[in-house]
Design a protein around this motif. Structure first.
Motif, PDB file in Angstrom:
ATOM      1  N   PRO A  47       0.730  -1.155   0.129  1.00  0.00           N
ATOM      2  CA  PRO A  47      -0.062   0.079  -0.039  1.00  0.00           C
ATOM      3  C   PRO A  47       0.820   1.204   0.273  1.00  0.00           C
ATOM      4  O   PRO A  47       0.163   2.378  -0.473  1.00  0.00           O
ATOM      5  CB  PRO A  47      -0.722  -0.020   1.274  1.00  0.00           C
ATOM      6  CG  PRO A  47      -0.925  -1.379   1.708  1.00  0.00           C
ATOM      7  CD  PRO A  47       0.370  -2.035   1.158  1.00  0.00           C
ATOM      8  N   MET A  48       2.140   1.117   0.371  1.00  0.00           N
ATOM      9  CA  MET A  48       3.135   2.466   0.719  1.00  0.00           C
ATOM     10  C   MET A  48       4.599   1.939   0.040  1.00  0.00           C
ATOM     11  O   MET A  48       5.438   2.052   0.975  1.00  0.00           O
ATOM     12  CB  MET A  48       3.024   2.898   1.852  1.00  0.00           C
ATOM     13  CG  MET A  48       1.635   3.189   2.549  1.00  0.00           C
ATOM     14  SD  MET A  48       1.711   3.231   4.443  1.00  0.00           S
ATOM     15  CE  MET A  48       1.648   1.640   4.829  1.00  0.00           C
ATOM     16  N   PRO A  49       4.747   1.903  -1.253  1.00  0.00           N
ATOM     17  CA  PRO A  49       6.116   1.420  -1.614  1.00  0.00           C
ATOM     18  C   PRO A  49       6.930   2.545  -1.525  1.00  0.00           C
ATOM     19  O   PRO A  49       8.334   2.216  -1.472  1.00  0.00           O
ATOM     20  CB  PRO A  49       5.929   0.886  -3.182  1.00  0.00           C
ATOM     21  CG  PRO A  49       4.510   1.610  -3.542  1.00  0.00           C
ATOM     22  CD  PRO A  49       3.538   1.673  -2.291  1.00  0.00           C
ATOM     23  N   ALA A  50       6.668   3.609  -1.262  1.00  0.00           N
ATOM     24  CA  ALA A  50       7.359   4.833  -1.180  1.00  0.00           C
ATOM     25  C   ALA A  50       8.326   4.766   0.193  1.00  0.00           C
ATOM     26  O   ALA A  50       9.179   5.445   0.383  1.00  0.00           O
ATOM     27  CB  ALA A  50       6.818   6.258  -1.349  1.00  0.00           C
ATOM     28  N   LYS A 122       7.035  -8.570  -0.054  1.00  0.00           N
ATOM     29  CA  LYS A 122       6.134  -7.759  -0.298  1.00  0.00           C
ATOM     30  C   LYS A 122       5.020  -8.191   0.404  1.00  0.00           C
ATOM     31  O   LYS A 122       4.367  -9.425   0.371  1.00  0.00           O
ATOM     32  CB  LYS A 122       5.777  -7.643  -1.730  1.00  0.00           C
ATOM     33  CG  LYS A 122       6.938  -7.378  -2.830  1.00  0.00           C
ATOM     34  CD  LYS A 122       6.520  -7.020  -4.169  1.00  0.00           C
ATOM     35  CE  LYS A 122       6.376  -8.377  -4.782  1.00  0.00           C
ATOM     36  NZ  LYS A 122       5.976  -8.334  -6.466  1.00  0.00           N
ATOM     37  N   ASP A 123       4.453  -6.984   1.041  1.00  0.00           N
ATOM     38  CA  ASP A 123       3.121  -7.448   1.916  1.00  0.00           C
ATOM     39  C   ASP A 123       1.816  -6.713   1.148  1.00  0.00           C
ATOM     40  O   ASP A 123       2.182  -5.562   1.097  1.00  0.00           O
ATOM     41  CB  ASP A 123       3.264  -6.898   3.268  1.00  0.00           C
ATOM     42  CG  ASP A 123       3.665  -7.950   4.259  1.00  0.00           C
ATOM     43  OD1 ASP A 123       3.881  -8.998   3.997  1.00  0.00           O
ATOM     44  OD2 ASP A 123       4.334  -7.502   5.398  1.00  0.00           O
ATOM     45  N   TYR A 124       0.868  -7.500   1.017  1.00  0.00           N
ATOM     46  CA  TYR A 124      -0.248  -6.939   0.474  1.00  0.00           C
ATOM     47  C   TYR A 124      -1.182  -6.776   1.445  1.00  0.00           C
ATOM     48  O   TYR A 124      -1.698  -8.062   1.926  1.00  0.00           O
ATOM     49  CB  TYR A 124      -0.804  -7.638  -0.710  1.00  0.00           C
ATOM     50  CG  TYR A 124       0.005  -7.494  -1.985  1.00  0.00           C
ATOM     51  CD1 TYR A 124      -0.031  -6.689  -3.027  1.00  0.00           C
ATOM     52  CD2 TYR A 124       1.151  -8.558  -2.167  1.00  0.00           C
ATOM     53  CE1 TYR A 124       0.847  -6.775  -4.095  1.00  0.00           C
ATOM     54  CE2 TYR A 124       2.123  -8.352  -3.206  1.00  0.00           C
ATOM     55  CZ  TYR A 124       1.888  -7.436  -4.307  1.00  0.00           C
ATOM     56  OH  TYR A 124       2.785  -7.141  -5.427  1.00  0.00           O
ATOM     57  N   TRP A 125      -1.634  -5.886   1.734  1.00  0.00           N
ATOM     58  CA  TRP A 125      -2.807  -5.611   2.989  1.00  0.00           C
ATOM     59  C   TRP A 125      -3.605  -4.516   2.567  1.00  0.00           C
ATOM     60  O   TRP A 125      -3.301  -3.539   1.954  1.00  0.00           O
ATOM     61  CB  TRP A 125      -2.267  -5.694   4.236  1.00  0.00           C
ATOM     62  CG  TRP A 125      -1.092  -4.661   4.558  1.00  0.00           C
ATOM     63  CD1 TRP A 125      -0.188  -4.888   4.113  1.00  0.00           C
ATOM     64  CD2 TRP A 125      -1.378  -3.475   5.172  1.00  0.00           C
ATOM     65  NE1 TRP A 125       0.479  -3.804   4.487  1.00  0.00           N
ATOM     66  CE2 TRP A 125       0.118  -2.877   5.154  1.00  0.00           C
ATOM     67  CE3 TRP A 125      -2.322  -2.767   5.726  1.00  0.00           C
ATOM     68  CZ2 TRP A 125       0.070  -1.489   5.663  1.00  0.00           C
ATOM     69  CZ3 TRP A 125      -2.188  -1.640   6.396  1.00  0.00           C
ATOM     70  CH2 TRP A 125      -0.779  -0.972   6.295  1.00  0.00           C
ATOM     71  N   TRP A 149      15.299   4.805   7.839  1.00  0.00           N
ATOM     72  CA  TRP A 149      15.445   3.531   7.136  1.00  0.00           C
ATOM     73  C   TRP A 149      14.466   3.499   5.655  1.00  0.00           C
ATOM     74  O   TRP A 149      14.595   2.373   5.039  1.00  0.00           O
ATOM     75  CB  TRP A 149      14.651   2.350   8.034  1.00  0.00           C
ATOM     76  CG  TRP A 149      13.170   2.765   8.562  1.00  0.00           C
ATOM     77  CD1 TRP A 149      13.049   3.442   9.813  1.00  0.00           C
ATOM     78  CD2 TRP A 149      11.998   2.900   7.796  1.00  0.00           C
ATOM     79  NE1 TRP A 149      11.718   3.922   9.652  1.00  0.00           N
ATOM     80  CE2 TRP A 149      11.030   3.432   8.724  1.00  0.00           C
ATOM     81  CE3 TRP A 149      11.634   2.429   6.685  1.00  0.00           C
ATOM     82  CZ2 TRP A 149       9.842   3.795   8.219  1.00  0.00           C
ATOM     83  CZ3 TRP A 149      10.175   2.701   6.279  1.00  0.00           C
ATOM     84  CH2 TRP A 149       9.429   3.340   7.201  1.00  0.00           C
ATOM     85  N   VAL A 150      14.154   4.486   5.511  1.00  0.00           N
ATOM     86  CA  VAL A 150      12.985   4.566   4.330  1.00  0.00           C
ATOM     87  C   VAL A 150      13.937   4.518   2.966  1.00  0.00           C
ATOM     88  O   VAL A 150      14.701   5.131   2.853  1.00  0.00           O
ATOM     89  CB  VAL A 150      12.387   6.082   4.477  1.00  0.00           C
ATOM     90  CG1 VAL A 150      11.507   6.063   3.118  1.00  0.00           C
ATOM     91  CG2 VAL A 150      11.430   5.984   5.563  1.00  0.00           C
ATOM     92  N   PHE A 151      13.477   3.919   2.220  1.00  0.00           N
ATOM     93  CA  PHE A 151      13.736   3.318   0.748  1.00  0.00           C
ATOM     94  C   PHE A 151      12.691   3.428  -0.063  1.00  0.00           C
ATOM     95  O   PHE A 151      11.645   2.752   0.193  1.00  0.00           O
ATOM     96  CB  PHE A 151      14.596   2.169   1.019  1.00  0.00           C
ATOM     97  CG  PHE A 151      15.051   1.653  -0.655  1.00  0.00           C
ATOM     98  CD1 PHE A 151      16.351   2.029  -0.749  1.00  0.00           C
ATOM     99  CD2 PHE A 151      14.357   0.841  -1.474  1.00  0.00           C
ATOM    100  CE1 PHE A 151      16.691   1.597  -2.059  1.00  0.00           C
ATOM    101  CE2 PHE A 151      14.695   0.753  -2.582  1.00  0.00           C
ATOM    102  CZ  PHE A 151      16.340   0.814  -2.803  1.00  0.00           C
ATOM    103  N   ASP A 152      12.746   4.310  -0.956  1.00  0.00           N
ATOM    104  CA  ASP A 152      11.593   4.346  -1.995  1.00  0.00           C
ATOM    105  C   ASP A 152      11.576   3.264  -2.949  1.00  0.00           C
ATOM    106  O   ASP A 152      12.723   3.239  -3.947  1.00  0.00           O
ATOM    107  CB  ASP A 152      11.453   5.709  -2.817  1.00  0.00           C
ATOM    108  CG  ASP A 152      10.430   6.064  -3.468  1.00  0.00           C
ATOM    109  OD1 ASP A 152       9.484   4.985  -3.818  1.00  0.00           O
ATOM    110  OD2 ASP A 152      10.206   7.297  -4.028  1.00  0.00           O
ATOM    111  N   ALA A 153      10.874   2.273  -3.129  1.00  0.00           N
ATOM    112  CA  ALA A 153      10.805   1.172  -3.864  1.00  0.00           C
ATOM    113  C   ALA A 153       9.797   1.366  -4.890  1.00  0.00           C
ATOM    114  O   ALA A 153       9.645   0.329  -5.660  1.00  0.00           O
ATOM    115  CB  ALA A 153      10.661  -0.141  -3.177  1.00  0.00           C
TER     116      ALA A 153
END
Length: 157
Positions: A47-50, A122-125, A149-153
């Motif tokens: 829900p938030m890959p960024a 990858k978690d889908y929820w 820790w943030v990594f924009d994927a």
């Protein structure tokens, strides 16, 4: 050994790694969780890959933000499907907050296992499900935490 037997062995190994990771996570045994992640593992809440994380230390920092403050956290096993190194795990979590709010969050987690370690997770929820039972201050606390820790994927998944 036949190719089919090697594939079965590989699939069993990948499944075992994924299940071991989730057992460690259910115990919130952060040191053990790290042992199942490769050095450049990518963890993405779809829900938030960024706001993803890369590498065991940053992934555990990310996981702790949401799970460590909980009064109780339980993972409930579900369907596990694998195709060699790719493992999909349908499961749910019961999250209980210190203020008493509790809810069930359903997941499908997709993992790629390489050389006995998870390389991609990858978690889908459904974010709205969490919003429906989390206390109002839960998201404020997350926003105020460490974000080193943030990594924009976004472009990678």
């Amino acid at each position: 050994m036949s190719l089919a037997a090697m594939t079965d062995l590989s699939a069993n190994s990948a499944r075992n790694v994924v299940l071991a990771l989730w057992r460690a996570l259910a115990r919130r045994d952060w040191a053990d969780v790290k042992t199942y992640l490769c050095a450049d593992c990518l963890y993405v809440d779809m829900p938030m890959p960024a706001i993803s994380a890369r590498g065991p230390d940053d992934i555990v920092t990310r996981l702790k933000l949401g799970l460590e403050p909980l009064a109780d956290y339980q993972n409930h096993d579900g369907l596990l499907v694998s195709n060699g190194s790719d493992v999909m795990y349908e499961h749910s979590e019961t999250r209980t907050f210190p203020t008493g709010e509790q809810g069930l969050l359903r997941f499908v987690s997709v993992h790629k296992v390489v050389d006995g370690k998870i390389a991609l997770w990858k978690d889908y929820w459904d974010f709205n499900t969490l919003v429906s039972f989390a206390p109002p201050n839960h998201f404020e606390a997350l926003a105020g935490g460490d974000t080193g820790w943030v990594f924009d994927a976004t472009g990678l998944v």
